[in-house]
Design a protein around this motif. Structure first.
Motif, PDB file in Angstrom:
ATOM      1  N   GLY A  82      91.971 -26.416 -11.869  1.00  0.00           N
ATOM      2  CA  GLY A  82      93.200 -26.811 -12.543  1.00  0.00           C
ATOM      3  C   GLY A  82      94.420 -25.985 -12.193  1.00  0.00           C
ATOM      4  N   LYS A  83      94.293 -25.092 -11.215  1.00  0.00           N
ATOM      5  CA  LYS A  83      95.401 -24.195 -10.898  1.00  0.00           C
ATOM      6  C   LYS A  83      96.183 -24.605  -9.647  1.00  0.00           C
ATOM      7  N   VAL A  84      95.858 -25.756  -9.060  1.00  0.00           N
ATOM      8  CA  VAL A  84      96.546 -26.186  -7.846  1.00  0.00           C
ATOM      9  C   VAL A  84      98.046 -26.317  -8.112  1.00  0.00           C
ATOM     10  N   SER A  85      98.855 -25.922  -7.146  1.00  0.00           N
ATOM     11  CA  SER A  85     100.304 -25.905  -7.329  1.00  0.00           C
ATOM     12  C   SER A  85     100.913 -27.300  -7.230  1.00  0.00           C
ATOM     13  N   ASN A  86     102.064 -27.439  -7.850  1.00  0.00           N
ATOM     14  CA  ASN A  86     102.810 -28.696  -7.737  1.00  0.00           C
ATOM     15  C   ASN A  86     103.163 -28.987  -6.285  1.00  0.00           C
ATOM     16  N   SER A  87     103.378 -27.938  -5.524  1.00  0.00           N
ATOM     17  CA  SER A  87     103.734 -28.097  -4.114  1.00  0.00           C
ATOM     18  C   SER A  87     102.608 -28.764  -3.330  1.00  0.00           C
ATOM     19  N   ILE A  88     101.367 -28.355  -3.579  1.00  0.00           N
ATOM     20  CA  ILE A  88     100.223 -28.950  -2.882  1.00  0.00           C
ATOM     21  C   ILE A  88     100.028 -30.401  -3.323  1.00  0.00           C
ATOM     22  N   ILE A  89     100.189 -30.671  -4.618  1.00  0.00           N
ATOM     23  CA  ILE A  89     100.088 -32.052  -5.094  1.00  0.00           C
ATOM     24  C   ILE A  89     101.138 -32.918  -4.409  1.00  0.00           C
ATOM     25  N   SER A  90     102.343 -32.387  -4.288  1.00  0.00           N
ATOM     26  CA  SER A  90     103.417 -33.113  -3.602  1.00  0.00           C
ATOM     27  C   SER A  90     103.074 -33.353  -2.140  1.00  0.00           C
ATOM     28  N   ASP A  91     102.476 -32.350  -1.491  1.00  0.00           N
ATOM     29  CA  ASP A  91     102.079 -32.496  -0.088  1.00  0.00           C
ATOM     30  C   ASP A  91     101.006 -33.590   0.063  1.00  0.00           C
ATOM     31  N   ILE A  92     100.068 -33.653  -0.877  1.00  0.00           N
ATOM     32  CA  ILE A  92      99.025 -34.686  -0.818  1.00  0.00           C
ATOM     33  C   ILE A  92      99.637 -36.069  -0.995  1.00  0.00           C
ATOM     34  N   LEU A  93     100.585 -36.195  -1.920  1.00  0.00           N
ATOM     35  CA  LEU A  93     101.266 -37.475  -2.111  1.00  0.00           C
ATOM     36  C   LEU A  93     101.995 -37.897  -0.842  1.00  0.00           C
ATOM     37  N   ASN A  94     102.585 -36.938  -0.162  1.00  0.00           N
ATOM     38  CA  ASN A  94     103.309 -37.240   1.072  1.00  0.00           C
ATOM     39  C   ASN A  94     102.366 -37.665   2.201  1.00  0.00           C
TER      40      ASN A  94
END
Length: 236
Positions: A82-94
């Protein structure tokens, strides 16, 4: 032995990795997410866990890029506790957005084959995946006018094909399916009494692979270029 397809009236085609490139982009995305999450696990472990996550979610999300992206995000949350960063989530969406916006790369001979066969046969497209994404790809491919009917299936099993053929008033014995997946495009059709031609793609999702035991004694033809199938119809 010469193949006789004189009884065939309707020819079905799979879309992804039969008419255009698709699976290659999933492999590239898996490598990208492996690098993004390398702080939490090894790339090989990430790949294994992503596959398990995709299978777990198939019944909820179905096939296609969107379900794949959701599975990548869920895996990121799980691996990071549960500690994954918003930045990584954004990268996955991209990653997913880039996949959805990939240009359509037709495989060799596709338009020639469809143009030739559409003169004498009803052609249908039978694919699975996300409806919106498949419609977008078909529209961008420039191939839509060759098909009498287009069907996006939730699954490609005997029941799905039988229901489709019944709906279109096509006898199984008069139908031929062309596709790259033995599991989805070949074996179910043989089992319901249709014909099938296998056109392997250079990479196959693990979920679509079958064992030799499953194909032993099964009567289907394999070619290594879509153009090769034209020789089976030149005298029909």
């Amino acid at each position: 032995m010469e193949i006789d397809y004189s009884h065939i009236k309707v020819i079905g085609f799979d879309a992804d990795d039969t008419l255009w490139v698709n699976e290659t982009y999933f492999r590239e995305a898996e490598e990208e997410v492996g690098k993004l999450l390398s702080h939490y696990e090894t790339p090989n472990k990430i790949d294994q866990e992503l596959y398990k996550m995709e299978l777990k979610n198939l019944g909820t999300y179905g096939y296609g890029v969107k379900g794949f992206v959701l599975s990548m995000i869920e895996l990121a949350v799980e691996l990071s506790n549960g500690k994954v960063s918003n930045s990584i989530i954004s990268d996955i969406l991209n990653i997913g957005k880039r996949m959805l916006n990939k240009p359509i790369e037709l495989l060799e001979g596709v338009e020639e084959v469809l143009k030739t066969l559409s003169k004498d046969y009803r052609l249908i497209l039978a694919t699975k995946g996300d409806l919106l994404d498949q419609e977008r790809k078909l529209e961008k491919s420039g191939l839509i006018d060759y098909f009498h009917h287009i069907e996006v299936l939730s699954e490609k099993q005997e029941y799905n094909y039988s229901r489709l053929l019944k709906h279109l008033d096509i006898k199984p014995s008069e139908f031929l399916m062309v596709g790259n997946s033995l599991k989805s495009d070949i074996l179910p059709l043989i089992n319901i009494g249709s014909e099938a031609i296998h056109v392997p793609f250079h990479t196959t999702w693990q979920h679509e692979k079958v064992s030799e035991n499953e194909t032993n004694g099964v009567d289907y033809k394999t070619v290594y270029s879509l153009l090769e199938i034209l020789k089976f119809f030149k005298n029909n």
